[in-house]
Design a protein around this motif. Structure first.
Motif, PDB file in Angstrom:
ATOM      1  N   LEU A   1       0.862   4.547  -2.553  1.00 58.64           N
ATOM      2  CA  LEU A   1       0.602   6.090  -2.267  1.00 58.64           C
ATOM      3  C   LEU A   1       1.617   6.713  -2.801  1.00 58.64           C
TER       4      LEU A   1
ATOM      5  N   VAL B   1      -2.931   3.401 -10.624  1.00 54.38           N
ATOM      6  CA  VAL B   1      -2.748   4.440  -9.706  1.00 54.38           C
ATOM      7  C   VAL B   1      -1.791   5.492 -10.638  1.00 54.38           C
TER       8      VAL B   1
ATOM      9  N   LEU C   1       1.483   7.310  -6.664  1.00 54.16           N
ATOM     10  CA  LEU C   1       0.336   8.612  -6.705  1.00 54.16           C
ATOM     11  C   LEU C   1       0.994  10.034  -6.463  1.00 54.16           C
ATOM     12  N   LEU C   2       1.744  10.025  -5.202  1.00 55.39           N
ATOM     13  CA  LEU C   2       2.622  11.165  -4.640  1.00 55.39           C
ATOM     14  C   LEU C   2       3.384  11.693  -6.060  1.00 55.39           C
TER      15      LEU C   2
ATOM     16  N   MET D   1       0.791  -1.169   0.026  1.00 58.93           N
ATOM     17  CA  MET D   1      -0.053  -0.046  -0.019  1.00 58.93           C
ATOM     18  C   MET D   1       0.897   1.235   0.135  1.00 58.93           C
ATOM     19  N   GLY D   2       1.856   1.187   0.835  1.00 59.32           N
ATOM     20  CA  GLY D   2       2.734   2.356   0.809  1.00 59.32           C
ATOM     21  C   GLY D   2       3.284   2.702  -0.492  1.00 59.32           C
TER      22      GLY D   2
ATOM     23  N   GLY E   1      -2.812   9.117 -11.061  1.00 59.67           N
ATOM     24  CA  GLY E   1      -1.981  10.150 -10.702  1.00 59.67           C
ATOM     25  C   GLY E   1      -1.683  11.080 -11.911  1.00 59.67           C
TER      26      GLY E   1
END
Length: 171
Positions: A5, A62, A8-9, A1-2, A66
């Motif tokens: 993210l 993602v 996406l960031l 999951m990290g 993003g």
């Protein structure tokens, strides 16, 4: 999951940087464009490396999501920065003497012309404005000539004139 993210960031940073780099290049600010291009490439390689290291459908989705969200953020940032100048043409049916004076009183340079339209004489005002002041100009035109037709052109380069004198004074 990290990692999802992080992907996406990275995309939410990468695409606005890409947008700004493109704008700087178009505006002739090549040194800034080069620096942003370097940052952009580093983020791009790092994000793709994460996606390819653990190739999952979620990671690819993602990454694409993003990118799309980054375009929205990049567009928002570009509008807020409003880098550069526009040449605005204001077209009216009647001679807009009051509008011309108000535009000048608000620090804009304006040149007016008379021409022949389909239904008779028409007037055109040419106003060079910093993009950060476009809203001020639009509001003035709306207030004094609500039926005016406006068209704006991106001005990448210009020489001389009232605007250049004003820029030298403010430096």
């Amino acid at each position: 999951m990290g990692q999802i993210l992080l992907i996406l960031l990275l995309q939410l940073i990468y695409v606005p940087v890409l947008t700004l780099r493109t704008i700087m290049l178009v505006k002739g600010r090549t040194i800034i464009a080069g620096v942003l291009g370097t940052v952009e490439t580093l983020i791009y390689i790092f994000a793709l490396g994460i996606v390819f290291r653990d190739l999952t459908t979620a990671g690819m989705i993602v990454y694409a999501l993003g990118f799309g969200l980054g375009i929205l953020i990049g567009g928002f940032v570009e509008r807020k920065l409003a880098i550069g100048y526009n040449m605005i043409q204001v077209h009216t049916q009647d001679f807009p003497a009051e509008l011309i004076q108000v535009i000048r009183d608000n620090g804009f340079g304006v040149t007016h012309y008379q021409g022949q339209g389909r239904d008779g004489i028409r007037y055109r005002l040419d106003v060079l404005a910093a993009r950060t002041r476009m809203k001020v100009l639009r509001n003035l035109v709306e207030e004094y000539e609500p039926k005016a037709f406006l068209v704006a052109f991106d001005s990448v380069d210009f020489k001389g004139g009232y605007m250049l004198k004003g820029l030298k004074r403010s430096q």
